[in-house]
Motif scaffolding. Structure first.
Motif, short mmCIF file in Angstrom:
data_model
loop_
_atom_site.label_atom_id
_atom_site.label_comp_id
_atom_site.label_asym_id
_atom_site.label_seq_id
_atom_site.Cartn_x
_atom_site.Cartn_y
_atom_site.Cartn_z
N TRP A 1 1.66 6.29 -0.74
CA TRP A 1 1.54 6.56 0.69
C TRP A 1 0.14 6.30 1.23
O TRP A 1 -0.07 6.32 2.45
CB TRP A 1 1.93 8.02 0.97
N ALA A 2 -0.82 6.10 0.35
CA ALA A 2 -2.22 6.04 0.78
C ALA A 2 -2.45 5.03 1.90
O ALA A 2 -3.22 5.27 2.82
CB ALA A 2 -3.12 5.75 -0.41
N ASP A 3 -1.78 3.89 1.84
CA ASP A 3 -1.99 2.86 2.86
C ASP A 3 -1.02 2.95 4.03
O ASP A 3 -1.10 2.15 4.96
CB ASP A 3 -1.83 1.47 2.23
N ARG A 4 -0.11 3.89 3.97
CA ARG A 4 0.94 3.93 5.00
C ARG A 4 0.68 4.94 6.10
O ARG A 4 1.43 5.01 7.07
CB ARG A 4 2.29 4.22 4.33
N PRO B 1 -5.10 5.55 9.71
CA PRO B 1 -6.40 5.72 9.06
C PRO B 1 -7.14 6.97 9.51
O PRO B 1 -6.86 7.52 10.57
CB PRO B 1 -7.17 4.46 9.46
N ARG B 2 -8.08 7.40 8.70
CA ARG B 2 -8.92 8.56 9.04
C ARG B 2 -9.79 8.23 10.24
O ARG B 2 -10.29 7.13 10.37
CB ARG B 2 -9.87 8.89 7.90
N GLN C 1 -9.72 6.81 -1.77
CA GLN C 1 -8.45 6.24 -1.32
C GLN C 1 -7.45 7.29 -0.86
O GLN C 1 -6.76 7.12 0.12
CB GLN C 1 -7.79 5.44 -2.46
N ARG C 2 -7.37 8.39 -1.59
CA ARG C 2 -6.21 9.27 -1.41
C ARG C 2 -6.49 10.57 -0.70
O ARG C 2 -5.56 11.29 -0.35
CB ARG C 2 -5.58 9.55 -2.78
N ARG D 1 -7.14 13.23 2.10
CA ARG D 1 -6.94 13.40 3.55
C ARG D 1 -7.03 14.88 3.88
O ARG D 1 -6.79 15.72 3.02
CB ARG D 1 -5.54 12.89 3.97
#
Ligand code: FES
Length: 106
Positions: free
Chosen positions: A56-59, A62-63, A80-81, A83
């Protein structure tokens, strides 16, 4: 919207979160441990930190800069992961999201 929170020992919490709320609120309102959310969702405490599942990291959206800055205060952030769950909005697009609760927050 289905969200799964996973504790470091593998315990899973499947939650039905309300669209328009946040991933933090989905945990807090359903008794998921480890997401303290001391600041109530103002992006000012970093106690709602999770590791998003790799798939899910790219889905996710963005921060924003404020989340990026506050993550520096989280325990062992991962570039990367990591949040902050109070900054992830619950939308139909994230149905099935899996997040991992950091060990130090349990
Ligand atoms: Fe405090 Fe997310 S609840 S930063």
């Amino acid at each position: 919207v289905k969200i799964t929170y996973v504790e470091p020992d593998g315990t899973r919490y499947d939650v039905d979160a309300q669209p328009g709320s946040t991933v933090m609120e989905g945990a807090r309102d359903n008794g998921v441990p480890g997401i303290e959310a001391d600041c109530g969702g103002a992006c000012a405490c970093a106690t709602c930190h999770v590791y998003v599942d790799a798939a899910w990291a790219d889905r996710l959206p963005p921060r924003e800069a404020m989340e990026e800055d506050m993550l520096d205060f989280a325990w062992e952030p991962d570039p990367q992961r990591s949040r902050l769950t109070c900054q992830i909005k619950v939308t139909p697009e994230i149905d099935g999201l899996i997040v991992h609760i950091p060990e130090k927050q349990i």
